[in-house]
Design a protein around this motif. Structure first.
Motif, short mmCIF file in Angstrom:
data_model
loop_
_atom_site.label_atom_id
_atom_site.label_comp_id
_atom_site.label_asym_id
_atom_site.label_seq_id
_atom_site.Cartn_x
_atom_site.Cartn_y
_atom_site.Cartn_z
N GLY A 132 -106.27 -19.74 42.21
CA GLY A 132 -104.92 -19.74 42.79
C GLY A 132 -104.21 -19.00 42.66
N SER A 137 -101.62 -21.93 47.95
CA SER A 137 -101.98 -22.75 46.20
C SER A 137 -100.48 -21.79 46.08
CB SER A 137 -103.06 -21.98 45.88
OG SER A 137 -104.45 -21.93 45.45
N MET A 141 -97.36 -24.66 44.49
CA MET A 141 -97.25 -24.72 42.56
C MET A 141 -95.10 -24.66 43.23
SD MET A 141 -98.88 -21.90 40.86
CE MET A 141 -99.70 -20.81 42.17
N ALA A 149 -103.20 -24.37 40.25
CA ALA A 149 -102.74 -23.19 40.11
C ALA A 149 -103.61 -21.99 39.69
CB ALA A 149 -102.05 -24.03 38.46
N SER A 150 -102.16 -21.37 39.87
CA SER A 150 -103.16 -19.89 39.07
C SER A 150 -103.74 -20.19 37.85
CB SER A 150 -101.64 -18.68 39.06
OG SER A 150 -101.63 -18.29 40.27
N GLY A 154 -101.30 -21.59 34.83
CA GLY A 154 -101.63 -23.51 34.35
C GLY A 154 -102.36 -23.47 33.11
N PRO A 184 -96.16 -17.05 39.39
CA PRO A 184 -96.24 -18.57 39.55
C PRO A 184 -96.21 -19.27 38.16
CG PRO A 184 -98.37 -16.88 39.83
CD PRO A 184 -97.78 -16.14 39.57
N LEU A 188 -93.21 -22.77 38.07
CA LEU A 188 -94.33 -23.55 37.53
C LEU A 188 -93.26 -24.43 35.44
CD1 LEU A 188 -98.51 -22.89 37.14
CD2 LEU A 188 -97.13 -24.47 38.35
N GLN A 280 -110.34 -26.04 37.49
CA GLN A 280 -110.47 -26.35 38.66
C GLN A 280 -111.45 -26.43 39.60
OE1 GLN A 280 -105.66 -25.51 38.39
NE2 GLN A 280 -106.83 -23.69 39.12
#
Length: 292
Positions: A132, A137, A141, A149-150, A154, A184, A188, A280
């Motif tokens: 991510g 990406s 997000m 997601a990173s 995540g 990130p 989220l 992932q």
């Protein structure tokens, strides 16, 4: 469902056990990888790229490769000399992006000051960006669209869900604004209806902002930077830092008597990062092989 509330100074916080949760995720990932292999004859494959021989990076990648093996994920490692140029690194990653036998790509950070790390990240095909780290990406997000997601952010969200932390309307304070963690995770949290404040090195009177946090994410990379006295009573504290001496960015001993939930270091956020990476990678393989 966990709500932030006042706590006495002597009642310690519940620990958010990232090791146990990561174990459950990894077992589920192993079963999913076995299903991919059974249905296609192809095992999910993660390619890792390392520039130079930073000891911490070498150790970290070996751990990831061992976890891959346990989860039924093949790993391919590409080791490049410290003198590698941006163009050479981009060419290597582009080749992996074009290789149908590779389903996920991880470029280990850091890569050296002479390399344009962003250019290297952007050479990763979006469908293989299981860490991510690309702009694609990040945008996914931010807009709540399908994507990867990173991994550390995540993993943080998975921990919050596992401990039934209700984020709606809560004030989340993120201390740190790195491209693969601070920024990130804030996106989220925002996507889950939290009100998000980013703090950084130029934030004026940081302690006063931290004291407002119902949910605090420390991702600044400075040992014991967040003091317990600055933690709001009843707050949920996520310590995403890992510093020499096995200490995080939060002064754990003082903060645990103020928080309602807190992640230990080690054993909190760290194991979740690898678990999400493996999960992932299997998801990417399933998509590329036409199973989803």
């Amino acid at each position: 469902m966990v709500e932030t509330q006042d706590r006495s100074q002597t009642q310690p916080a519940r620990l958010m056990d990232g090791t146990a949760l990561a174990g459950r995720i990894t077992r589920e990932t192993s079963a999913a990888a076995a299903d991919v292999l059974r249905r296609t004859g192809v095992a999910p494959c993660l390619a890792t790229v390392l520039v130079g021989e930073d000891p911490a990076s070498v150790t970290y990648l070996r751990m990831k490769q061992a976890r891959c093996a346990k989860a039924g994920i093949e790993s391919r490692h590409v080791s490049l000399p410290a003198s590698t140029s941006t163009a050479e690194l981009v060419a290597t990653i582009t080749g992996l992006s074009q290789d149908p036998a590779v389903h996920g790509i991880l470029l280990q950070h850091p890569v050296g000051p002479h390399i344009d790390e962003r250019a290297a990240f952007e050479a990763i095909a979006p469908e293989k960006d299981v860490d991510g780290v690309t702009m694609h990406s990040f945008a996914a997000m931010g807009f709540g669209l399908p994507g990867f997601a990173s991994c550390t952010p995540g993993g943080i969200m998975r921990l919050l869900d596992a401990y039934e932390v209700d984020l709606t309307g809560k004030h989340a304070v993120v201390v740190g604004r790195s491209a693969i963690l601070g920024r990130p995770v804030g996106m989220l949290l925002l996507g889950r209806d939290a009100t998000v404040t980013y703090c950084h090195s130029r934030t004026v009177d940081l302690p006063s902002v931290v004291r407002q946090a119902d949910v605090l994410v420390a991702a600044v990379g400075r040992p014991r930077f967040i003091r317990g006295e600055d933690v709001k009573p009843g707050a949920v504290v996520i310590d995403a830092g890992y510093n020499p001496g096995n200490v995080g960015d939060v002064d754990f001993e003082s903060a645990r008597h103020r928080a309602s939930l807190i992640t230990p270091v080690p054993g909190g956020v760290g194991p979740m990062t690898i678990a999400v990476l493996l999960e992932q990678t299997v998801q990417a393989a399933a998509r590329q092989l036409g199973l989803t």
